[in-house]
Motif scaffolding. Structure first.
Motif, mmCIF file in Angstrom:
data_model
loop_
_atom_site.group_PDB
_atom_site.id
_atom_site.type_symbol
_atom_site.label_atom_id
_atom_site.label_comp_id
_atom_site.label_asym_id
_atom_site.label_seq_id
_atom_site.Cartn_x
_atom_site.Cartn_y
_atom_site.Cartn_z
ATOM 1 N N ILE A 1 -25.992 -48.668 35.841
ATOM 2 C CA ILE A 1 -25.288 -49.435 34.821
ATOM 3 C C ILE A 1 -26.131 -50.641 34.368
ATOM 4 N N VAL A 2 -26.892 -51.212 35.309
ATOM 5 C CA VAL A 2 -27.756 -52.346 34.969
ATOM 6 C C VAL A 2 -28.811 -51.913 33.948
ATOM 7 N N ASP A 3 -29.439 -50.771 34.176
ATOM 8 C CA ASP A 3 -30.436 -50.239 33.253
ATOM 9 C C ASP A 3 -29.817 -49.966 31.890
ATOM 10 N N THR A 4 -28.646 -49.382 31.879
ATOM 11 C CA THR A 4 -27.975 -49.059 30.618
ATOM 12 C C THR A 4 -27.625 -50.321 29.839
ATOM 13 N N VAL A 5 -27.092 -51.333 30.532
ATOM 14 C CA VAL A 5 -26.716 -52.584 29.867
ATOM 15 C C VAL A 5 -27.956 -53.291 29.311
ATOM 16 N N LEU A 6 -29.012 -53.399 30.132
ATOM 17 C CA LEU A 6 -30.231 -54.060 29.668
ATOM 18 C C LEU A 6 -30.855 -53.327 28.493
ATOM 19 N N LEU B 1 -37.029 -58.434 32.726
ATOM 20 C CA LEU B 1 -35.987 -57.479 32.349
ATOM 21 C C LEU B 1 -36.498 -56.046 32.432
ATOM 22 N N GLY B 2 -37.750 -55.827 32.056
ATOM 23 C CA GLY B 2 -38.343 -54.491 32.157
ATOM 24 C C GLY B 2 -38.487 -54.046 33.598
ATOM 25 N N VAL B 3 -38.885 -54.970 34.471
ATOM 26 C CA VAL B 3 -39.025 -54.639 35.892
ATOM 27 C C VAL B 3 -37.656 -54.320 36.489
ATOM 28 N N ILE B 4 -36.671 -55.133 36.170
ATOM 29 C CA ILE B 4 -35.308 -54.878 36.683
ATOM 30 C C ILE B 4 -34.805 -53.528 36.180
ATOM 31 N N SER B 5 -35.009 -53.262 34.910
ATOM 32 C CA SER B 5 -34.566 -51.992 34.339
ATOM 33 C C SER B 5 -35.272 -50.811 34.996
ATOM 34 N N ALA B 6 -36.573 -50.969 35.297
ATOM 35 C CA ALA B 6 -37.316 -49.884 35.950
ATOM 36 C C ALA B 6 -36.870 -49.688 37.387
ATOM 37 N N LEU B 7 -36.587 -50.768 38.080
ATOM 38 C CA LEU B 7 -36.144 -50.658 39.470
ATOM 39 C C LEU B 7 -34.735 -50.085 39.577
ATOM 40 N N LYS B 8 -33.898 -50.362 38.612
ATOM 41 C CA LYS B 8 -32.501 -49.897 38.611
ATOM 42 C C LYS B 8 -32.311 -48.745 37.631
#
Length: 187
Positions: A128-133, A117-124
């Motif tokens: 909106i994906v970062d904000t939701v996560l 989840l941290g990697v996805i949030s950093a990549l995005k």
């Protein structure tokens, strides 16, 4: 690095002592009586009850009781449980393996969720994906564990029936089936 550890230790020790004083005071001043079990027993006279109070030091001022308790705790004497009729240190040592297994499993699940989840949030980042996560993680950290634990038990154990809702501490891993049962109850 060693200077940092020494500073942290010098902060941690007084903090733990202060926490122990507050908890000891709250428990000592709380309504109720440590002699409650003896009070309900009609065969114990008030004279015997008073002798037990004196032998346990419950007739002394709170600050003297705290010093005696702290000294005993530091030397490894955690007292005696009237409920299970055994030394408290034995009860703690008996439950440590199960506690470490459950806590270790929870940390493992947490890491297995947090890293992707941290990697996805950093990549995005800033999407909106970062904000939701970030919102979901912040919300998860904000909720008290007694609430989320109960919620997860209701969802995953009672509704979905994926995991048992009572931990079986007598389960021994002997084969693949018992290993799966152990992993399920630690989830």
């Amino acid at each position: 690095m060693s200077k940092y550890l020494i500073n942290r230790l010098l902060i941690a020790i007084p903090t733990l002592i202060a926490i122990s004083i507050v908890i000891f005071a709250i428990l000592a001043l709380a309504p109720g009586n440590p002699m409650g079990e003896f009070a309900m027993n009609p065969s114990i006279t008030s004279e015997v009850r008073e002798n037990i109070r004196k032998s346990l030091g419950l007739d002394q001022p709170i600050h003297i009781r705290y010093v005696k308790w702290f000294t005993a705790f530091i030397t490894g004497d955690m007292g005696y449980s009237f409920t299970s009729r055994s030394p408290v240190i034995g009860l703690i040592l008996q439950r440590i393996p199960t506690t470490l297994w459950v806590v270790g499993s929870a940390y493992l699940v947490g890491v297995l969720l947090a890293i992707p989840l941290g990697v996805i949030s950093a990549l995005k980042r800033n999407t909106i994906v970062d904000t939701v996560l970030t919102t979901l993680v912040f919300f998860g950290f904000s909720l008290p564990t007694f609430f989320t634990g109960l919620l997860f038990i209701i969802i995953f154990s009672i509704q979905l029936k994926w995991f048992p809702f009572i931990y079986n501490s007598t389960l021994q891993v002997k084969d693949l089936q018992s290993l799966i049962a152990q992993v399920k109850q630690s989830g």
